[in-house]
Design a protein around this motif. Structure first.
Motif: not given
Length: 716
Positions: A430-439, A506-517, A561-566
């Motif tokens: 709905q809004n013209k916004e790019y996603e950062i963290e989920v990339n 937001v909780t940078p959960a995907h970023t943590l795993n990607a930067f770490y790898l 949401e629950e995805g980040s804690i896992h």
């Protein structure tokens, strides 16, 4: 009236939807017709001096003290190893809160006490009658303390001979008025000083979101276990405070639907019998089995697991999958999913898999999850040798190269538009916004695909794919695009407008795993520093306060949401595997234990769809879902169990996989997809508690298949 009948307390029967049990009571009255002024005052030194005290302490150091005066008994305090956990405000049993024409609060004390010693602790029955000028209310309280548990069970009981506007409030205070409690009850509150949480609907202004205020008097609806996790601000004490698992809480047709938990900043947590404007009807026997489970572990990271153990034993929790007619074994469902993925009509030509059925025309495909689909197709190709998997992996990599924003000066360089309509038309929600963290999700799995390619570089079947160096360049453009937006404090915004404005971090959960790898694979200081900064921010803003937001980028950043804690638990588990530092394992257990509290622990009585193991999808999208949202929760609970020697988590991992059989679509063109919604007990989204909805293909289903195979399922 029924409460004066003579059969003994039974905590189990209190949870039966259609049965009642009765305390042995002697019809003795408290002070007749108490005025609000007379009873609402705090206890004076003179009145306190007239009280006597009796304490009951179990073998683990949990103690409950009763006080007695001329009016009867009250609860003085609860302590754990001599540290105060709480007490009712005036040392009474509970409050009767009247909300009619003459509102007032009446502190109840009960004159009759019966004590029973058992092989595993003590049971107490307190009873009496409250006389007012408009009703006679019979009241009772059963108390059970077991030697083997740090828990107190209360059975609050009341019955009136006339309809009254009001409710029962069962309250205990924080021991330190300057400290108090922080409350978590997913999906309604995280790290909050109040229940219902103040300001939770801020910036929630998009259709078709459900305001949390609709449920502010029903916080057990869509919750996980029916209890709030309460933690002292100094982390010295943690509690689960709520009602018994088998109590029919939230039932929409009677007073149980309004049983609620409340907390005011700096005040006393309370369980209440119904909504403030509700009525207690004459002759209706109301029974609330209240539980207080306590941990005083000096290491606060271990408190949630302490609570989990005692709560599960107290409530006889077992992870029992609901039998499924369509699939009997993990092998059968994994084989079905592979077959249907191979034959799906929803792989867009020269692109990738369609995301879901209900938005296929509007949004079509989703670049952020394509990295995993590349990985999974390559994984399946290397396992089974079918050329189609290698061809699809190659097609998707080429598609990502075309869809990636590569202009160096573009505000979202290295990233993607959130959606690609029909696989070829970049667009937005709905809004013209790019996603950062989920990339970072896609980048992580492209790195994993790169590992597979390099591990099988001599395999001639990989000739259909782009060169490994080409894939590496693609993924590191994305990682550098994310890194460009990392803030000086280490945080990662969820989104970015076309004009360069950031959303909340937001909780940078995907970023943590990607930067770490990336740091592991390259050894470069750039990625080591980036992940260290992101971890420090996450510890302060997410792990310590148990505050996890933003994994669904199509919704507002503040969504719980629950995805980040896992995913954060997964990050720490990976660090533990590499370093053998026990602190990282401790953090993984801390988060996995907390995540268990977010899952529904039983079959909801009025819903035929499976509900045990489900969680609410988000705060403002309440429905029961049974999926893993890019966090691979079963795989990492299994690994947590292995690393920590805690078989509970492996049982949960296997249970969630078996329960998820019910979410697999078995018929039609979308066979092999996965249902987002497994039920809606309080009809927030659908109007139907039994409504299944929303078939997903490029996410949910592939993650489920991969988890099945990694945990041993054989594909025939």
């Amino acid at each position: 009236m029924k409460i004066l009948a003579s059969t003994r307390t039974s905590f189990q029967n209190a949870c039966e939807p259609n049965e009642a049990f009765y305390l042995p009571m002697t019809p003795q009255s408290t002070s007749p017709v108490l005025s609000p002024e007379a009873d609402s005052a705090e206890s004076t030194p003179e009145s306190s001096a007239k009280r006597t005290f009796v304490s009951y302490t179990n073998k683990r150091g949990l103690s409950l003290t009763l006080n007695q005066d001329a009016r009867g008994y009250g609860i003085e305090q609860i302590t754990l190893n001599e540290r105060s956990v709480g007490r009712p405000k005036r040392g009474d049993i509970f409050n009767l809160s009247f909300t009619g024409l003459r509102p007032f609060v009446l502190g109840v004390r009960l004159p009759h006490l019966e004590e029973r010693r058992t092989d595993n602790g003590i049971e107490l029955d307190l009873s009496g009658v409250v006389e007012t000028d408009f009703a006679r209310i019979e009241c009772g309280l059963g108390i059970r303390i077991r030697d083997s548990l740090n828990a107190v069970e209360f059975l609050v009981r009341f019955e009136t001979d006339h309809d009254i506007a009001g409710r029962i409030e069962f309250t205990f205070d924080a021991p330190d008025p300057d400290g108090g409690w922080e409350a978590n009850i997913y999906p309604w509150a995280e790290n909050s000083r109040s229940l219902p949480q103040d300001g939770i609907d801020d910036k929630m202004n998009r259709h078709p979101m459900v305001p949390s205020t609709r449920y502010q008097n029903k916080l057990f609806c869509y919750a996980g276990i029916p209890a709030a996790l309460l933690r002292r601000t100094d982390r010295s004490i943690a509690c689960l405070y709520g009602v018994a698992k088998d109590f029919d809480y939230g039932h929409p047709v009677d007073w149980r639907g309004g049983v609620n938990i409340g907390l005011k900043p700096g005040g006393a947590p309370q369980i209440v019998s119904g909504i403030p404007s509700g009525y207690i009807h004459a002759g209706a026997l109301c029974e609330m089995p209240v539980q207080l489970v306590v941990s005083g572990n000096e290491n606060h990271y271990r408190q949630p697991y302490d609570l989990l153990e005692d709560w599960c034993q107290l409530n006889h929790y077992t992870a029992e999958p609901t039998p499924c007619e369509n699939f009997k074994t993990e092998d059968a469902v994994a084989s079905f999913l592979v077959e249907k993925r191979k034959g799906t009509p929803f792989f867009f030509e020269n692109a990738t898999y369609a995301t879901d059925e209900h938005r296929i025309d509007r949004f079509g495909t989703y670049p952020a999850n394509t990295g995993f689909n590349v990985f999974l197709d390559l994984y399946l190709g290397l396992k089974f040798g079918d050329a189609i998997w290698f061809e699809r992996a190659a097609t998707q990599i080429r598609w990502l190269e075309r869809m990636q924003i590569t202009e160096p000066d573009h505000v979202a360089s290295g990233l993607y538009c959130p959606v690609i309509r029909k696989g070829s038309e970049p667009g937005f929600y709905q809004n013209k916004e790019y996603e950062i963290e989920v990339n970072a999700l896609g980048a992580y799995w492209l790195l994993r695909a790169l590992e597979l390619m390099r591990g099988a570089e001599k395999d001639s079947r990989l000739s259909a794919l782009p060169a490994a160096a080409e894939l590496e360049a693609l993924v590191f453009r994305t990682l550098k695009g994310i890194l460009k937006h990392q803030q000086p404090d280490g945080s990662i915004p969820q989104r970015l407008t076309t004009g360069g404005q950031y959303s909340e971090a937001v909780t940078p959960a995907h970023t943590l795993n990607a930067f770490y790898l990336a740091a592991k694979l390259t050894g470069e200081k750039t990625w080591q520093d980036a992940v260290a900064k992101a971890e420090a921010w996450t510890m302060q803003n997410c792990v310590e306060p148990l505050h996890f937001i933003g994994a669904h980028p199509d919704l507002q950043p503040k969504q719980y949401e629950e995805g980040s804690i896992h995913n954060v638990a997964r990050y720490f588990l990976e660090k533990y595997a590499d370093t053998q530092d026990e602190h990282y394992l401790e953090l993984a257990v801390y988060l996995q234990s907390t995540a268990f509290f977010w899952r529904c622990p039983k079959q909801i009585s009025w819903v035929s769809n499976p509900t045990q193991g489900c969680t609410s999808e988000q705060t403002h999208f309440p429905q029961f879902s049974l999926y893993s949202y890019w966090c691979f929760k079963s795989i990492y609970q299994h690994r947590t169990a292995q690393a920590a020697g805690l078989p509970f988590f492996d049982k949960e991992a296997r249970f969630l996989l078996r329960q998820a059989f019910h979410a697999v679509v078995t018929e039609g063109d979308w066979a092999g997809a996965y249902m987002e919604r497994l039920g809606d007990p309080w009809a927030a989204r659908s109007g139907d508690p039994k409504a299944y909805s929303n078939k997903y293909l490029s996410e949910l289903a592939p993650e489920f298949l991969y988890q099945l195979m990694e945990l041993g399922a054989k594909v025939e």
